[in-house]
Design an enzyme around this catalytic site. Structure first.
Site, mmCIF file in Angstrom:
data_model
loop_
_atom_site.group_PDB
_atom_site.id
_atom_site.type_symbol
_atom_site.label_atom_id
_atom_site.label_comp_id
_atom_site.label_asym_id
_atom_site.label_seq_id
_atom_site.Cartn_x
_atom_site.Cartn_y
_atom_site.Cartn_z
ATOM 1 N N CYS A 2 0.818 -1.057 -0.048
ATOM 2 C CA CYS A 2 0.020 0.243 -0.156
ATOM 3 C C CYS A 2 0.815 1.384 0.037
ATOM 4 C CB CYS A 2 -0.956 0.112 1.220
ATOM 5 S SG CYS A 2 -2.019 -1.374 1.348
ATOM 6 N N ARG A 27 3.345 -0.194 -5.224
ATOM 7 C CA ARG A 27 3.381 -0.898 -3.758
ATOM 8 C C ARG A 27 2.065 -1.655 -3.361
ATOM 9 N NH1 ARG A 27 7.186 1.624 0.225
ATOM 10 N NH2 ARG A 27 6.013 0.465 1.796
ATOM 11 N N TRP A 75 -3.094 -2.403 -1.430
ATOM 12 C CA TRP A 75 -2.992 -4.025 -2.041
ATOM 13 C C TRP A 75 -3.740 -4.556 -0.770
ATOM 14 C CZ3 TRP A 75 -0.867 -8.222 0.552
ATOM 15 C CH2 TRP A 75 -0.492 -9.312 -0.428
ATOM 16 N N ASN A 99 -1.271 1.660 6.001
ATOM 17 C CA ASN A 99 -0.513 0.493 5.433
ATOM 18 C C ASN A 99 0.059 -0.522 6.471
ATOM 19 O OD1 ASN A 99 1.366 -0.711 3.871
ATOM 20 N ND2 ASN A 99 2.851 0.975 4.002
ATOM 21 N N GLY A 100 -0.589 -1.729 5.987
ATOM 22 C CA GLY A 100 0.012 -2.828 7.207
ATOM 23 C C GLY A 100 -1.103 -3.530 7.323
ATOM 24 N N GLU A 483 16.115 -18.046 -10.290
ATOM 25 C CA GLU A 483 15.745 -16.481 -10.448
ATOM 26 C C GLU A 483 15.094 -16.324 -11.590
ATOM 27 O OE1 GLU A 483 15.086 -14.037 -8.965
ATOM 28 O OE2 GLU A 483 15.354 -12.330 -10.338
ATOM 29 N N LYS A 487 11.232 -15.085 -12.383
ATOM 30 C CA LYS A 487 10.754 -14.027 -13.191
ATOM 31 C C LYS A 487 9.676 -14.277 -14.017
ATOM 32 C CE LYS A 487 12.096 -11.157 -11.719
ATOM 33 N NZ LYS A 487 12.964 -11.021 -10.382
ATOM 34 N N GLU A 490 6.324 -15.028 -12.132
ATOM 35 C CA GLU A 490 5.725 -13.646 -11.710
ATOM 36 C C GLU A 490 5.014 -12.804 -12.727
ATOM 37 O OE1 GLU A 490 8.007 -10.270 -8.628
ATOM 38 O OE2 GLU A 490 9.128 -11.638 -10.093
ATOM 39 N N HIS A 506 15.940 -37.585 -10.730
ATOM 40 C CA HIS A 506 15.464 -37.754 -9.220
ATOM 41 C C HIS A 506 13.794 -37.573 -9.218
ATOM 42 C CE1 HIS A 506 19.251 -39.238 -8.048
ATOM 43 N NE2 HIS A 506 19.786 -38.070 -8.410
ATOM 44 N N LYS A 605 5.406 -4.499 -4.771
ATOM 45 C CA LYS A 605 6.842 -4.134 -4.836
ATOM 46 C C LYS A 605 7.375 -4.231 -3.397
ATOM 47 C CE LYS A 605 10.723 -3.233 -6.763
ATOM 48 N NZ LYS A 605 11.321 -4.158 -7.460
HETATM 49 O O1 M6R Z 1 12.786 -5.636 -1.309
HETATM 50 P P1 M6R Z 1 13.241 -7.238 -1.122
HETATM 51 O O2 M6R Z 1 14.409 -7.261 -1.856
HETATM 52 O O3 M6R Z 1 13.413 -7.576 0.312
HETATM 53 O O4 M6R Z 1 11.883 -7.993 -1.707
HETATM 54 C C1 M6R Z 1 12.022 -9.566 -1.705
HETATM 55 C C2 M6R Z 1 10.979 -9.975 -2.574
HETATM 56 O O5 M6R Z 1 9.663 -9.675 -2.181
HETATM 57 C C3 M6R Z 1 11.207 -9.441 -3.878
HETATM 58 O O6 M6R Z 1 12.493 -9.826 -4.190
HETATM 59 C C4 M6R Z 1 10.009 -10.348 -4.612
HETATM 60 O O7 M6R Z 1 10.389 -11.756 -4.949
HETATM 61 C C5 M6R Z 1 10.049 -9.689 -6.203
HETATM 62 N N1 M6R Z 1 9.143 -9.180 -6.833
HETATM 63 C C6 M6R Z 1 10.719 -10.700 -7.133
HETATM 64 O O8 M6R Z 1 10.894 -10.090 -8.495
#
Ligand code: M6R
Length: 610
Positions: A2, A27, A75, A99-100, A483, A487, A490, A506, A605
């Site tokens: 948020c 956010r 969010w 927020n939270g 990673e 990506k 996501e 395995h 984010k």
């Molecule tokens: O701000 P941070 O690096 O602590 O965030 C951790 C994850 O939330 C963040 O890397 C998330 O996995 C990304 N959206 C991946 O692209």
């Protein structure tokens, strides 16, 4: 998650608030709202389901006048995304954004209902609005009412309130979610991230845990958790103002992928000489700590976790220091043993990830030698609460999918590893010079990798109509495959998994068929021949292979196997280099799928809730 913006000014603030929300939209982006009060106590509240643009259109189509206001982009945590659940929430004359998460909201809701309050949303936030309204009845000021309210709230939050009857001030409380106050001339602001305010000020004050503040046009008064008046430092920000613009790029993610050479140059600037890493540049206390560290415990989430997993190989192979990497949400809820002379390292782009922050706080009580953070946001909670911080200088990352934060974290950790190795006598001058040379060459190599963009774009249709993708790597390239799979899932919503290629037989080999592309990260290193055998295992079972291979790796394309040739670079920095084509692949697949690349569904984010 948020985004929050607030302002107290003489001029109309609706436009400033909405512009601030636009910059915070990364956010959270399922609904947005604003409440503005004019000098005659007229309050206008506008809320819309969907993106900030929906709110902007609504605000532009009517008069939203007034110099005091609060705004929010949401969010959803409690209650579906809807206009009724969008903030600000109201109780009588009080408007609130938050927020939270308020963990005891059910209990508070029952108490407030017994007092006669009627709830109009499913959110936890609405309890704050009613509590402030209730407490104000017996308080001398709005700030006192918020202080009393804050004492009743459990959870992590940043919350802001305004009273329609007194438009000269807004009040804010911080407990677990960041709040920054921005100082203007004859006007003041607040936000959950300074990015929202860069168009109006450069002077910021970060609230500390438990702080409650009152903001008027002329003054900012801060009270700490005990209710004592306190001065907090005001800092000048040098963050780029245009960070919130896409420039010539179609998406922030694309812009951020292409910014990686510069982000790496900035991250290394002043930290490496021609042949050595400058340990003092890692942090004032770095040399003393790195000289005696025997074990490194990395804690992180998501992409940052993947970068820790990749760096683990460097810690052990180059510096000879044992290293464990753990997901913060797991680490914080288990009993762990702290080895002697252990350094805790949190990795985070935002510095606000709730689980990582909680893990840091917990670990600080458990006897680690020191707590270091590698982070991209100055002034963030992790930076402030760690013993020392090594800042990546990736610049603001807005795309929810992390890209340049990952590669700069890796560069930062390689510098750190090199320092440890040298200080502990396991890396000699010659080896250090080799690593530093590879680091110096890296930005140019990343530029080169970016020129593969068109070739990778041409592969994307092969993935866009599939439901699954498998990524394979070995050694430090296994986390790069992890990673890559994060990506892809996501931003394209395609299920993707990463496997250490040696693990195929395995279990996952059973999945191989022509409907699941298999992407292989294949640099030229000691494990190449082993990897080739794994590739054959896939080929023999009719799998479709896409091999990102070193020019000298000796793969040959055929019907079931496409080769993307990667110019040869140093083995040491190759994990960073091979990340880039993976990012481009996900990006182009998402473009074909028509997903919201920068704001993928259900994500945000900065994950400031547990
Ligand atoms: O701000 P941070 O690096 O602590 O965030 C951790 C994850 O939330 C963040 O890397 C998330 O996995 C990304 N959206 C991946 O692209």
């Amino acid at each position: 998650m948020c985004g929050i913006v607030g302002a107290v000014a003489q001029r109309d603030v609706a436009e400033i608030l909405v512009e601030g929300l636009r910059r915070l939209e990364y956010r959270g982006y399922d609904s947005a709202g604003v409440a503005v009060v004019d000098g005659e106590s007229n309050l206008t509240r506008v809320r819309r389901l969907g993106k900030v643009q929906e709110l902007a259109d609504a605000v532009n189509s009517q008069d939203v006048l007034g110099g005091t206001g609060i705004a929010h982009t949401r969010w959803a945590t409690h209650g579906e995304p809807s206009e009724a659940n969008a903030h600000p929430h109201m109780s009588g004359d009080i408007a609130v954004v938050h927020n939270g998460i308020i963990e005891n909201h059910e209990e508070l809701r029952a108490t407030l209902q017994a007092r006669g309050y009627v709830f109009t949303s499913q959110t936890d936030t609405e309890v704050i609005a009613h509590l402030v309204e209730w407490e104000l009845r017996t308080s001398e000021s709005l700030v006192e009412a918020l202080q009393k309210t804050a004492k009743q709230l459990e959870g992590a939050y940043g919350t802001v309130a305004v009273d329609r009857k007194d438009p000269s001030r807004i009040v804010v409380a911080r407990s677990g979610s960041p709040i920054v106050i921005g100082f203007g001339v004859g006007e003041n602001f607040l936000a959950s991230d300074q990015l929202a305010l860069l168009s109006v000020t450069r002077r910021f004050m970060y609230l500390e845990e438990g702080d409650v503040a009152e903001i008027t046009r002329r003054d900012v008064t801060v009270f700490d958790a005990t209710g004592e008046r306190i001065e907090r430092e005001i800092v000048e920000s040098n963050a780029e103002h245009d960070a919130g613009d896409k420039g010539k790029y179609r998406h922030f993610m694309q812009k951020e992928i292409f910014e990686q050479p510069t982000a790496l140059i900035n991250t290394m600037e002043g930290r490496i000489s021609e042949t050595a890493v400058i340990t003092n540049a890692i942090g004032v206390k770095a040399e003393e700590i790195l000289r005696k560290v025997e074990h490194v415990q990395i804690i992180a989430c998501g992409t940052s976790y993947n970068s820790g997993m990749a760096a683990r190989y460097w810690f052990e192979s180059l510096a000879g220091v044992s290293c464990d990497v753990e997901i913060a949400s797991e680490f914080r809820y288990r009993d762990f043993v702290v080895r002697p002379n252990s350094l805790l390292v949190t990795l985070s782009q935002s510095g606000e990830t709730a689980d990582t922050l909680a893990a840091l706080r917990l670990a600080k009580e458990k006897g680690y030698m020191s707590a270091m953070t590698i982070c991209n946001v100055a002034g963030s909670s992790l930076v402030r609460e760690s013993d020392f911080a090594f800042m990546t200088r990736a610049g603001t990352e807005i795309g929810v999918a992390s890209t340049k934060a990952f590669t700069t974290q890796l560069a930062a950790m390689l510098m750190m590893v090199t320092s440890i190795g040298r200080l502990q006598g396991r890396i000699n001058d010659e080896k250090e010079a080799e690593i530093v040379k590879a680091l110096h060459e890296l930005p140019a190599h990343i530029e080169q990798a970016l020129t593969l963009d068109k070739e990778i774009e041409a592969l994307a249709p092969d993935f866009a109509d599939k439901h699954h993708t498998l990524f394979l790597g070995r050694g430090e390239f296994y986390p790069i495959a992890m990673e890559a799979s994060l990506k892809l899932k996501e931003i394209s919503y395609i299920h993707a998994e990463a496997y250490a290629a040696g693990e195929l037989k395995h279990g996952p080999l059973a999945l191989i068929d022509a409907d699941m592309p298999v992407v292989v990260v294949a640099p030229s290193n000691d494990l190449l021949e082993k990897l080739k055998s794994n590739v054959e295992e896939v080929r023999a079972r009719g799998g479709l292979l896409y091999v990102f291979a070193d020019q000298d790796a000796g793969f040959e394309a055929d019907e079931g196997m496409k080769i993307i040739t990667m110019p040869h670079i140093s083995e040491i920095t190759a994990p960073i280099y091979y990340t880039v084509p993976m990012q481009l692949l996900s990006y182009h697949v998402a473009l074909i799928k028509g997903t919201d690349v920068d704001q993928p569904r259900n994500l945000a984010k900065a994950v400031t809730v547990e």
